[in-house]
Motif scaffolding. Structure first.
Motif, PDB file in Angstrom:
ATOM      1  N   SER A  19      33.116  54.323  30.937  1.00  0.00           N
ATOM      2  CA  SER A  19      32.063  54.795  30.026  1.00  0.00           C
ATOM      3  C   SER A  19      32.466  54.724  28.555  1.00  0.00           C
ATOM      4  N   ARG A  20      33.762  54.534  28.288  1.00  0.00           N
ATOM      5  CA  ARG A  20      34.240  54.428  26.906  1.00  0.00           C
ATOM      6  C   ARG A  20      34.508  52.984  26.486  1.00  0.00           C
ATOM      7  N   GLY A  21      34.127  52.049  27.324  1.00  0.00           N
ATOM      8  CA  GLY A  21      34.271  50.635  26.978  1.00  0.00           C
ATOM      9  C   GLY A  21      35.653  50.066  27.214  1.00  0.00           C
ATOM     10  N   ARG A  22      36.461  50.730  28.031  1.00  0.00           N
ATOM     11  CA  ARG A  22      37.819  50.253  28.314  1.00  0.00           C
ATOM     12  C   ARG A  22      37.807  49.481  29.628  1.00  0.00           C
ATOM     13  N   ALA A  23      38.445  48.321  29.635  1.00  0.00           N
ATOM     14  CA  ALA A  23      38.485  47.497  30.854  1.00  0.00           C
ATOM     15  C   ALA A  23      39.309  48.211  31.922  1.00  0.00           C
ATOM     16  N   ILE A  24      38.709  48.402  33.106  1.00  0.00           N
ATOM     17  CA  ILE A  24      39.419  49.076  34.193  1.00  0.00           C
ATOM     18  C   ILE A  24      39.502  48.204  35.447  1.00  0.00           C
ATOM     19  N   TYR A  25      38.789  47.091  35.477  1.00  0.00           N
ATOM     20  CA  TYR A  25      38.792  46.224  36.645  1.00  0.00           C
ATOM     21  C   TYR A  25      38.508  44.794  36.210  1.00  0.00           C
ATOM     22  N   SER A  26      39.269  43.863  36.741  1.00  0.00           N
ATOM     23  CA  SER A  26      38.954  42.456  36.514  1.00  0.00           C
ATOM     24  C   SER A  26      39.220  41.678  37.801  1.00  0.00           C
ATOM     25  N   ASP A  27      38.396  40.680  38.024  1.00  0.00           N
ATOM     26  CA  ASP A  27      38.484  39.848  39.218  1.00  0.00           C
ATOM     27  C   ASP A  27      38.270  38.411  38.765  1.00  0.00           C
ATOM     28  N   SER A  28      39.192  37.536  39.106  1.00  0.00           N
ATOM     29  CA  SER A  28      39.111  36.152  38.676  1.00  0.00           C
ATOM     30  C   SER A  28      39.358  35.234  39.875  1.00  0.00           C
ATOM     31  N   TYR A  29      38.516  34.214  40.006  1.00  0.00           N
ATOM     32  CA  TYR A  29      38.683  33.225  41.069  1.00  0.00           C
ATOM     33  C   TYR A  29      38.777  31.845  40.432  1.00  0.00           C
TER      34      TYR A  29
END
Length: 94
Positions: A19-29
């Motif tokens: 909710s504060r705009g901080r990246a908490i998850y990323s998924d790359s293929y």
């Protein structure tokens, strides 16, 4: 799009934010290398410093690599320790 590939190959990614705009998850293929990377972070609610991170890497039919990092800080927010676990063996980095 991976240039110079026929048929066309793609690298796709997704990032989720709190909710504060901080990246908490990323998924790359990566279709060209047939690999997938997932990264999750558990952040301190007030400061946004990482408390735990989880990284998953998988390529083709190879065994997956899972890396867990744990961070501790002092009362001033300075990093005191970082412990990393790759597979089942924890290692103290700092």
């Amino acid at each position: 799009r991976v240039l110079g590939q026929t048929p066309v190959k793609w690298i796709t990614s997704l990032t989720a934010y709190d909710s504060r705009g901080r990246a908490i998850y990323s998924d790359s293929y990566n279709e060209y290398l047939d690999s997938r990377d997932i990264h999750r972070s558990k952040l301190d609610v007030l400061t946004g410093r990482p408390e735990e991170t989880y990284t998953f890497h998988n390529k083709d039919n190879e065994p997956s690599i899972v890396i867990l990092d744990y961070f501790t800080y002092d009362h001033m927010g300075r990093l005191l320790s970082q412990k990393q676990r790759i597979g089942s063996s924890p290692v103290q980095l700092i």
